[in-house]
Design an enzyme around this catalytic site. Structure first.
Site, PDB file in Angstrom:
ATOM      1  N   ALA A   1     -15.620   7.194   7.039  1.00 21.90           N
ATOM      2  CA  ALA A   1     -15.704   8.482   7.726  1.00 21.90           C
ATOM      3  C   ALA A   1     -16.657   9.418   6.998  1.00 21.90           C
ATOM      4  O   ALA A   1     -17.507  10.079   7.620  1.00 21.90           O
ATOM      5  CB  ALA A   1     -14.311   9.104   7.834  1.00 21.90           C
TER       6      ALA A   1
ATOM      7  N   GLN B   1      -8.556   9.409   3.713  1.00 24.74           N
ATOM      8  CA  GLN B   1      -9.549   9.293   2.646  1.00 24.74           C
ATOM      9  C   GLN B   1     -10.572   8.192   2.944  1.00 24.74           C
ATOM     10  O   GLN B   1     -11.092   7.546   2.036  1.00 24.74           O
ATOM     11  CB  GLN B   1      -8.850   9.030   1.313  1.00 24.74           C
ATOM     12  CG  GLN B   1      -8.153  10.244   0.731  1.00 24.74           C
ATOM     13  CD  GLN B   1      -9.143  11.339   0.328  1.00 24.74           C
ATOM     14  OE1 GLN B   1     -10.315  11.081   0.080  1.00 24.74           O
ATOM     15  NE2 GLN B   1      -8.650  12.571   0.271  1.00 24.74           N
ATOM     16  N   SER B   2     -10.906   8.025   4.196  1.00 26.77           N
ATOM     17  CA  SER B   2     -11.842   6.979   4.612  1.00 26.77           C
ATOM     18  C   SER B   2     -13.237   7.185   4.032  1.00 26.77           C
ATOM     19  O   SER B   2     -13.881   8.221   4.254  1.00 26.77           O
ATOM     20  CB  SER B   2     -11.928   6.955   6.136  1.00 26.77           C
ATOM     21  OG  SER B   2     -13.020   6.172   6.579  1.00 26.77           O
ATOM     22  N   ASN B   3     -13.720   6.177   3.307  1.00 29.57           N
ATOM     23  CA  ASN B   3     -15.111   6.187   2.845  1.00 29.57           C
ATOM     24  C   ASN B   3     -16.070   6.083   4.029  1.00 29.57           C
ATOM     25  O   ASN B   3     -17.140   6.709   4.034  1.00 29.57           O
ATOM     26  CB  ASN B   3     -15.351   5.024   1.885  1.00 29.57           C
ATOM     27  CG  ASN B   3     -14.582   5.165   0.598  1.00 29.57           C
ATOM     28  OD1 ASN B   3     -14.615   6.206  -0.048  1.00 29.57           O
ATOM     29  ND2 ASN B   3     -13.876   4.111   0.219  1.00 29.57           N
TER      30      ASN B   3
END
Length: 344
Positions: free
Chosen positions: A89, A85-87
């Site tokens: 990325a 859930q990387s912002n």
């Protein structure tokens, strides 16, 4: 010194993703709701969540410099790493689309959440929408090594990839928050106000490091920055933030050095581990949403804002102005529905 720093920042290749300085707003309604729980502090927020590309967020500041360098080097692909859930990325995928670059994301399964919302919604949904190729990796795999390996494959096909690690937190990426430091200093001068503290979350450390480097380069006090670690234990967070700030500072002020006590980090809101919700985080997210209609994310800004509220309640900034840098991450709320939503 501020003008000289700005001139040096302007010398770097940069792909513009921001329309200008983000606004600083007072949270007057929240102060009213909290009453004496403000501890007499005046609370302001810098809206780094309102940047237009990819849903906004702090990583766009870093990506201006990273994609700027990638395009200057003739790269056609942007590769980076992060959690599922990387912002960073998600914003990388959006920024790469804007720049006309292919984007590949090496996403590690590092948070022990297995509900469908976490594993399919939120940032992951948007990664796909922005056209990124997502590689899901087990949590024990070296994602950065995988990124470099993939870059090698791309090179053998006659193309060229740019690789950066988690959060875009390289010394060059940190310059995005040196720009933010300059914006804050300009606003303070224009408004005749000085913030006693500039509060941010600390994950991959680049936001804090960039602010510290920027303030130091401008002749101001980097100790004004207080971050709340949400990822690393305190000693590692301090070491990494200091390493990045020390590496970024010579890029914009080679004549200056970072003081030994320049980096201030608080570990009180980290909780059990990275990405694991806390009661204080949920309360902070709900408090801001229900007083100001503003959205914090559950992994970074929610925990940092919980720390800010606790410090205010304890009278840490009585009678002074405090600035919270709102770093975005709203899509993460949809991945954490079970933790955030009120009981039916």
């Amino acid at each position: 010194m501020l003008a000289e720093m700005k001139s040096r920042l302007d010398a770097f290749p940069r792909f513009r993703l921001l329309d200008g300085p983000t606004p600083i707003q007072r949270l007057a309604r929240l102060e009213q709701v909290l009453g004496t729980a403000t501890g007499g502090a005046r609370l302001w927020v810098k809206r780094d969540d309102v940047m237009g590309v990819g849903g906004g967020g702090n990583k766009l500041r870093k990506l201006e410099f990273l994609i700027g360098e990638a395009t200057a080097q003739g790269c056609d692909t942007f590769i980076t790493t992060g959690g599922l859930q990387s912002n960073h990325a998600r914003q990388s995928a959006a920024a790469a689309a804007r720049a006309g670059l292919s984007c590949e994301l090496m996403l590690s399964d590092v948070v022990p959440r297995h509900d469908p919302a976490y594993r399919t919604n939120g940032n992951l949904l948007l990664d796909d929408l922005f056209g990124a190729t997502v590689h899901r990796l087990p949590g024990d795999v070296d994602a950065l090594a995988a990124a470099h390996s993939r870059a090698g494959e791309i090179a053998r096909d006659g193309r060229k990839a740019y690789v950066v690690g988690s959060g875009g937190s390289s010394p060059l990426g940190c310059l995005g928050y040196a720009v933010c430091a300059a914006e804050i200093l300009d606003e303070e001068q224009a408004a005749g106000r000085r913030f006693a503290a500039i509060v941010v979350p600390n994950g991959s450390s680049g936001t804090h490091a960039g602010l510290a480097a920027g303030l130091c380069a401008a002749g101001d006090d980097p100790r004004r920055v207080l971050s709340f670690t949400v990822l690393a234990p305190l000693d590692k967070a301090i070491a990494e933030t200091r390493r990045l700030a020390t590496a970024a500072l010579p890029l914009i002020a080679p004549e200056r050095t970072l003081a030994d006590d320049a980096i201030h980090i608080d570990a009180s809101q980290r909780g059990e581990a990275y990405g694991i919700p806390t009661g204080a985080m949920v309360d902070a997210v709900r408090t801001l949403a229900r007083s100001e209609g503003l959205l914090l994310d559950p992994v970074y800004s929610g925990k940092a804002f919980a720390g800010l509220l606790a410090g205010m309640h304890d009278g840490r900034w009585e009678g002074r102005d405090v600035l919270f840098v709102m770093t975005g991450g709203t899509p993460g709320l949809f991945a954490y529905r079970d933790a955030i939503a009120s009981a039916d």
